[in-house]
Design a protein around this motif. Structure first.
Motif, short mmCIF file in Angstrom:
data_model
loop_
_atom_site.label_atom_id
_atom_site.label_comp_id
_atom_site.label_asym_id
_atom_site.label_seq_id
_atom_site.Cartn_x
_atom_site.Cartn_y
_atom_site.Cartn_z
N LEU A 18 1.21 -1.26 -0.10
CA LEU A 18 0.22 0.07 -0.30
C LEU A 18 0.85 1.67 0.20
O LEU A 18 0.70 2.33 -0.63
CB LEU A 18 -0.83 -0.15 1.50
N ALA A 19 1.74 1.31 0.68
CA ALA A 19 2.99 2.46 0.65
C ALA A 19 3.64 2.62 -0.18
O ALA A 19 3.95 4.70 -1.10
CB ALA A 19 3.91 1.94 1.97
N GLY A 20 3.72 1.75 -0.93
CA GLY A 20 4.99 1.28 -2.26
C GLY A 20 3.72 2.28 -3.43
O GLY A 20 3.97 3.18 -4.36
N TRP A 21 2.24 1.67 -3.16
CA TRP A 21 0.90 2.11 -4.39
C TRP A 21 0.57 3.67 -3.94
O TRP A 21 0.96 4.44 -4.90
CB TRP A 21 -0.09 1.40 -4.14
N LEU A 22 0.75 3.75 -2.87
CA LEU A 22 0.64 5.76 -2.14
C LEU A 22 1.34 6.18 -2.97
O LEU A 22 0.98 7.70 -3.43
CB LEU A 22 0.52 5.47 -0.82
N ALA A 23 2.84 5.85 -2.85
CA ALA A 23 3.82 6.80 -3.44
C ALA A 23 3.84 6.82 -4.64
O ALA A 23 4.08 7.83 -5.28
CB ALA A 23 4.82 6.01 -2.72
#
Length: 117
Positions: A18-23
């Motif tokens: 999720l953190a990678g997608w949000l970035a």
């Protein structure tokens, strides 16, 4: 692997993904997803808290031990043919009946009955 460890690993993978997608996502999309994930996380946290309370040991649980065998301890060992535990490990009564022989030699310790530390 225990269920707790699997849960921890899956959670870490999901958070990292999720953190990678949000970035990488556009700000408007990331903002909407982050809001929805936060709301779902809050509901899940409340559910886990309720589940933990339900699974917590109930007050007044009792312990019963009966018809145990024989135990021998030597050289600092401990032989218990009844019940041995911390005084706060049981919240109810402890009943021990017909325990076997407990013998100790040397620096050993023998308990045939109840020993609460």
């Amino acid at each position: 692997m225990t269920a707790g460890r699997v849960t921890l690993i899956v959670t870490c993978v999901l958070v990292a993904g999720l953190a990678g997608w949000l970035a990488l996502a556009r700000w408007d999309d990331a903002n909407k997803v982050a809001t929805a994930v936060s709301a779902l996380g809050a509901v899940a946290a409340v559910g886990v808290a309720v589940w933990a309370v339900i699974r917590a040991p109930k007050a007044g649980r009792s312990m019963a031990v009966s018809d145990t065998g024989r135990a021998t301890a030597t050289s600092g060992g401990k032989a218990v043919t009844g019940f041995s535990g911390k005084a706060d490990s049981t919240t109810g009564s402890v009943q021990v009946e017909r325990t076997g022989d407990a013998q100790a030699s040397g620096d050993g310790n023998a308990v045939s009955g109840v020993q609460l530390d």
